[in-house]
Design an enzyme around this catalytic site. Structure first.
Site, PDB file in Angstrom:
ATOM      1  N   ILE A 494       7.436 -33.279   9.776  1.00 37.79           N
ATOM      2  CA  ILE A 494       7.699 -31.696  11.251  1.00 37.79           C
ATOM      3  C   ILE A 494       6.224 -30.780  10.807  1.00 37.79           C
ATOM      4  O   ILE A 494       6.307 -30.058  11.316  1.00 37.79           O
ATOM      5  CB  ILE A 494       8.359 -31.032  11.275  1.00 37.79           C
ATOM      6  CG1 ILE A 494       8.947 -30.276   9.453  1.00 37.79           C
ATOM      7  CG2 ILE A 494      10.400 -31.444  11.316  1.00 37.79           C
ATOM      8  CD1 ILE A 494      10.220 -29.492   9.008  1.00 37.79           C
ATOM      9  N   GLU A 727      10.446 -23.248   2.798  1.00 37.85           N
ATOM     10  CA  GLU A 727      11.474 -21.918   2.924  1.00 37.85           C
ATOM     11  C   GLU A 727      11.085 -20.536   2.406  1.00 37.85           C
ATOM     12  O   GLU A 727      10.942 -19.407   2.488  1.00 37.85           O
ATOM     13  CB  GLU A 727      12.709 -21.818   3.131  1.00 37.85           C
ATOM     14  CG  GLU A 727      13.226 -22.174   4.777  1.00 37.85           C
ATOM     15  CD  GLU A 727      14.516 -22.735   4.959  1.00 37.85           C
ATOM     16  OE1 GLU A 727      15.292 -23.912   3.765  1.00 37.85           O
ATOM     17  OE2 GLU A 727      15.484 -22.844   5.564  1.00 37.85           O
TER      18      GLU A 727
END
Ligand code: FAD
Ligand code: SF4
Lengths: 771, 316
Positions: A494, A727
């Site tokens: 991604i 994250e």
């Protein structure tokens, strides 16, 4: 020569996660000190040149013969009943090939509330009303203007606090609470607060933030016979595959989802959104491929956001800094619907980050007439870390204990909710050490002032509830007859560098140079099921399986080489594509030579991901420090430098790891200082569904961001020692910046973002109290 | 965006003749096209001025300076002449928009850009300025709006060049139905009225030819406060000039038009710039008639501080 491939792995492996266990259990040798040739090196992205030269095919670049272009008509009201819709003029417009709306009576439901795909209850500005496919985006836009919709505006509520008032309009049936409050308590929080020598208490508000991926949501759908091929911008090709089949009632072997490159998702592309299904439905109706890519307005209104929160936080501590109680109550703005995907866990960090016996948390999601929220890079933790770490800073200040020291005083190496150790109990401690070294925290200067400029320093720490990875992951490696390898996975890249990092793991495990490895991903027709790239899962999920398959293949190559060399396989190794003898016997042989001998047969191997251990909780951690300058005259804030020390276990590629740090911190700076979706609560409209007034930081807003590598392999987590990173860097950025602003100015902000209006108002109030 | 016809105008006169209310003049297009894409304006025809014989570029003319209407913000930013003699203007241009936009955006278009008010730019809102009956910003999210009440519209003028040109006493040369004329920039700008819902006094068929700057202002400065380091409209900006004739202080981002602080300019002549108390008093006077809205009181503080900083810089 013929060779029998070991049957155990290949025959038993299909879909069975246990089967590679015997192999994987051997794989404990990637300890600190192990010598790597490929893993850990700053390898550039395999597709880097393709991307920077514009050749990489994103979903938006797909052009199929006869392709049509789609557009979506959206509800302009925050809450309305759709009385009627007339699409006949749009259908009659030359160049329009298909229109879909409520009139088609699809039997498809959407969102957790199972609302109809085209509902006559429209619950937010941007709710989808119809979609068209035409020969160009311009004709499609003209067609939208020809659709006549009769709306009956209904009472609405867009503000989360107002949504809970007794007289608030009901968005669904009931009182606008999505569910019962989710409560947690350990120990006795009230007693812990009572027993405290000191308490700090505050109400924190975080804003609705937008993911703002460079590439908008969208897909190109193409029916070939009764088979549907979808080129999608997604974080999970398999998730889209499953959901499309479910919504369309198709068997899975009739649908294929492809994505080779993606221009950002950040959580908002972890589930199926309506536009992709529209593309499929329009394509079926028109009998032509349809590409439906959202414009920025649609993107900002209706493909998810980071939920705003209201958090009440109270900490109790003894005079020596030990926390005696942590209490947190929170409301989360869910928007008009609950979406699938990673939940926003605001409470988590309060339960886990610090040693504390008395903890009570409560969180509830609230419906409002705004676009539905969805996971956004560390959902819940970004919001919560701001509140908890601001409160900890306040506590440190009141107790006159250094903020880093206060965090060390409250250290825990255990998962206190599961009552077991962290997989890497020293992880966070090591982050603190590395941060101190790289930032010079202990040596930092006192906050300083020069003219109207005040400088200060702040830090924040965090853990993250995901990042451990999970089964399933199935990897298949095919050794080509020339000694090169194709590694087939079902995951997707991604934009994080998955392709490169997994290729490195494969190359290392097999013993091949990087150039000899091709990593295949992003196509449901070729790879086994892999999870959505969310929760920093991809590397810790896939890399162990890739390593398993690679080691399996290496063993086979060595066995074949041993036959050829008439020696024992245990005396051989593969280095950089060459078979070398550990006993110093040199007969030159390469992997390619072995393959040549085997041809036309070839070797292949499978690998899969075993379950995570149950006697330990896998957690990544991190700490971040910021230096900030505040102009007390004009309210201008300048972030001077940032150092981030995330514990993601072993760093498989320092270059792609740096990218994650820089990207995550950049988003954190935006969250702290500039980004906020604005809604007018009187009229219910979103005011900045664009890139002009939804302000993401520019290059000029971003200081030097240093990645203080922790690189602490976590072999309790998996056979590569790697945990997720994606994250982490975003989580502690905002509170560290805010704590630095406090250090510089004495101003404690409890509402994000800290724009000029807020800084100047606070400075003014500060001056007035001083006078 | 609705389909439209496109015609390059050969001359300013022909452009003016051709123009009716269904057509729009088109220069860089950076403002016009954004409004067309949002369906805020939907002209039938675009008349391209770039092909017309408008003056383009910067030239010295009898002691002053002429800036052709088609001169881009990038040209202004990079002009050595302007940097030396009109730093306030060079700085204003350099702080506007982004390099890509500045390459394309023209001076005339910059002065004629329409508000960035987020209600105005929302095609679902039919506000007063767009011919509707009321202004939702007055009671809504007005963080970026006006602190001086000039009309029923609370939008601010977002041109960075405008305050600088007002401070410079610029004159605007125009070609209209009755031939060429020149007007002062203070007559060019005017708050919208019931019958004329826009921020300038230009007639529909007026073509801006050039901006004339009468005299140098080498001792001048432009300060702009933004919510981001670059690429943002001014929350407040100040253009200040100190010259033999005295002071000029003009604010941007605070009203429908740039606001010249006349009394402050006068008072400054007799105030010691290092005397903060005296300056503060003058400031308080200058903002006595400010009427901040619910969310933009910070602009008063910000404006005062930017002015103080500008004065300090020019007094060194
Ligand atoms: C992303 C973005 C950021 C921006 N940021 C800033 C900023 O920070 N500061 C700032 O000052 N501006 C900013 N702007 C505005 C920008 O400077 C203006 O859009 C630009 O200057 C307009 O010039 P143009 O030549 O593109 O005008 P156009 O878009 O072509 O025209 C604008 C208007 O002026 C009319 N017009 C143009 N030329 C003439 C003429 N010679 N005679 C009569 N009418 C004419 C047109 O009919 C139209 O109505 C920004 C714009 C964008 C898109
Ligand atoms: S401020 Fe002006 S442009 Fe904005 S909503 Fe009010 S009237 Fe319209």
């Amino acid at each position: 020569m013929t060779i029998k491939t070991p049957e155990i792995e290949s025959s038993k492996n299909d879909g069975d996660i246990e089967l590679s266990l015997p192999l994987q259990q051997d794989l404990t040798d990637w300890q600190t000190g192990h010598e790597f040739t490929v893993v850990g090196k700053p390898h550039s992205r395999l597709e880097g040149a393709e991307k920077v030269t514009g050749r990489a095919q994103y979903s938006a670049d797909v052009r199929l013969s006869g392709q049509l272009y789609g557009a979506v008509l959206r509800c302009p009201h925050p809450h309305a009943k759709l009385i009627s819709i007339d699409t006949s003029e749009a259908e009659a417009l030359p160049g329009v090939h298909a229109v879909i709306s409520q009139n088609d009576q699809f039997d498809i439901d959407w969102y957790s509330e199972e609302a109809p795909l085209f509902s006559d209850q429209l619950r937010f500005v941007g709710d989808e009303v119809a979609a068209v496919a035409a020969v160009s985006t311009e004709v499609a836009a003209d067609a939208l203007r020809l659709i006549k919709v009769n709306y009956e505006p209904l009472p609405f509520v867009t503000d989360m606090d107002q949504a809970l008032a007794d007289d608030a309009p009901a968005i669904h049936d009931g009182d606008n609470r999505v569910e019962e409050d989710s409560e947690y308590e350990r120990g006795d929080c009230a007693a812990g607060l009572q027993q405290a020598d000191i308490t700090v208490e505050n109400e924190y508000r975080t804003q609705t933030a937008l993911h703002t991926a460079l590439e908008a949501h969208g897909a190109t759908a193409h029916w070939s016979g009764d088979e549907l091929i979808v080129y999608e911008s997604t974080q999970g090709v398999h998730a889209i595959h499953g959901l499309l089949c479910e919504k369309l009632g198709l068997p899975m072997n009739k649908v294929r989802v492809i994505e080779q490159h993606m221009g950002g998702g950040f959580g908002a592309k972890q589930t199926l959104w309506k536009p992709t299904l529209f593309a499929a439905l329009l394509s079926r109706k028109a009998g032509r491929p349809v590409q439906l890519l959202l414009d920025r307005e649609g993107e900002n209104l209706a493909t998810g956001n980071r939920n705003s929160t209201l958090q009440q936080v109270k900490l109790g501590a003894s005079n020596d800094g030990k926390l005696t109680a942590i209490k947190m109550t929170c409301r989360i703005n869910a928007g008009a619907y609950a979406t699938a995907g990673e939940a926003s866990n605001v409470a988590g960090i309060f339960q886990h980050l610090y040693h504390c016996e008395n903890v009570k948390t409560s969180q509830v999601r609230v419906y409002t007439n705004t676009g539905p929220a969805v996971a956004f890079r560390a959902p819940g933790y970004v919001e919560a870390c701001f509140a908890l770490e601001s409160a900890m800073d306040e506590l440190a200040h009141k107790l006159e204990i250094d903020p880093l020291e206060l965090r060390r005083i409250n250290y825990t190496g255990r998962d206190q909710t599961g009552d077991k150790p962290w997989s890497s109990p020293d992880g966070l401690k090591t982050c603190y050490e590395r941060l101190d070294e790289e930032f010079g925290w202990s040596q930092r200067k006192a906050p300083s002032s020069e003219g109207s400029i005040r400088r200060g320093y702040g830090l924040a720490a965090h853990e993250w509830m995901a990042g451990m990875g999970n089964p399933p992951a199935a990897v298949f490696i095919k050794l080509n007859t020339d000694g090169s390898a194709d590694v087939v996975t079902g995951t997707q890249d991604i934009g994080t560098g998955t392709r490169t990092v997994l290729a490195q793991v494969a190359a290392e495990a097999i013993g091949l140079p990087m150039e000899s490895v091709r990593l295949l991903l992003g196509d449901t027709a070729i790879g086994g099921v892999a999870p959505v790239s969310q929760g920093s899962f991809t590397v810790p999920t896939l890399a162990p399986a890739v390593r398993g398959a690679g080691e399996n293949l290496r063993r086979q190559i060595l066995e074949a080489a041993a036959l050829l060399l008439e020696t024992d396989a245990t005396t051989l190794e593969i280095k950089d594509g060459e078979i070398v003898s550990t006993e110093g016997k040199h007969k030159s042989l390469t992997v390619a030579d072995v393959c040549d001998e085997l041809a036309p047969q070839s070797l292949q191997a499978h690998g899969s991901r075993r379950a995570n251990p149950t006697d330990t909780t896998i957690r990544p951690f991190g700490a971040l420090a910021a230096e900030v300058a505040v102009d007390t005259q004009t309210g201008e804030i300048t972030v001077i430098r940032i150092v981030n020390a995330p514990d993601c276990g072993r760093i498989l590629n320092s270059k792609t790891a740096n990218s994650q740090v820089i990207g995550g911190v950049t988003q954190g700076i935006g969250f702290a200082l500039t980004e906020e979706r604005m809604v007018d609560h009187n009229i219910g409209l979103v005011l900045n569904a664009d890139l002009e007034e939804y302000k993401i930081p520019t290059v000029a807003d971003i200081p030097t961001i240093t990645h203080a590598e922790v690189n602490l392999p976590d072999l309790n987590a998996n056979n590569t020692g790697a945990k997720g990173l994606g994250e982490l860097p975003l989580i502690p950025a905002a509170p560290a910046i805010l704590n630095a602003i406090f250090d510089a100015t004495g101003l404690r902000f409890t509402q994000l973002p800290i724009n000029r209006a807020r800084v100047l108002a606070a400075l003014q109030a500060q001056q007035e109290t001083a006078e | 965006m609705k389909a439209f016809s496109y015609s390059p105008a050969p001359t300013a006169a022909e452009a003016s003749n051709e123009k009716d209310s269904r057509a729009e003049f088109f220069a860089g297009g950076t403002d016009l096209l954004t409004r067309m894409k949002l369906n805020i304006v939907s002209p039938d025809a675009l008349i391209d001025l770039k092909s017309a014989d408008l003056p383009n570029g910067v030239s010295e003319q009898n002691g002053g300076l002429t800036i052709g209407a088609l001169t881009t913000l990038r040209d202004i930013e990079q002009s050595e002449l302007i940097a030396e003699k009109f730093p306030v203007l060079a700085q204003a241009a350099a702080l506007a928009a982004t390099p890509q936009i500045r390459n394309r955006a023209t001076v005339a278009g910059n002065l004629l850009q329409r508000p960035r008010c987020w209600y105005y730019r929302n095609r679902h809102v039919d506000c007063w300025l767009k011919g509707g009956s009321d202004c939702p910003a007055a009671t809504g999210q007005n963080q970026q709006h006006a602190i001086f009440d000039q009309s029923p519209c609370k939008a601010v003028h977002t041109s960075d060049l405008a305050p600088a040109l007002v401070a410079l006493n610029a004159r605007v040369k125009v070609r209209g139905a009755d031939g060429e004329r020149e007007l002062s920039i203070e007559d060019f700008f005017a708050p919208p009225t019931e019958d004329r819902r826009r921020e300038t006094t230009l007639a529909d068929d007026d073509v801006v030819l050039s901006i004339e700057l009468p005299s140098d202002a080498s001792h001048s400065v432009y300060l702009k406060a933004m919510d981001r380091k670059v690429w943002a409209f001014a929350l407040v900006s100040v253009a200040a000039i100190k010259s033999a004739e005295g002071w000029a202080v003009v604010l941007g981002g605070v009203a429908n038009n740039p606001v010249r602080l006349g009394p402050l300019e006068k008072a400054l002549e007799n105030t010691d710039a290092s005397d903060h108390n005296a300056l503060d008093k003058q400031h308080d006077k200058a903002f006595a008639d400010a009427e901040p809205l619910e969310h933009n009181g910070y602009k008063v503080t910000l404006a005062k501080r930017l002015i103080r900083r500008a004065i300090e810089q020019l007094s060194d």
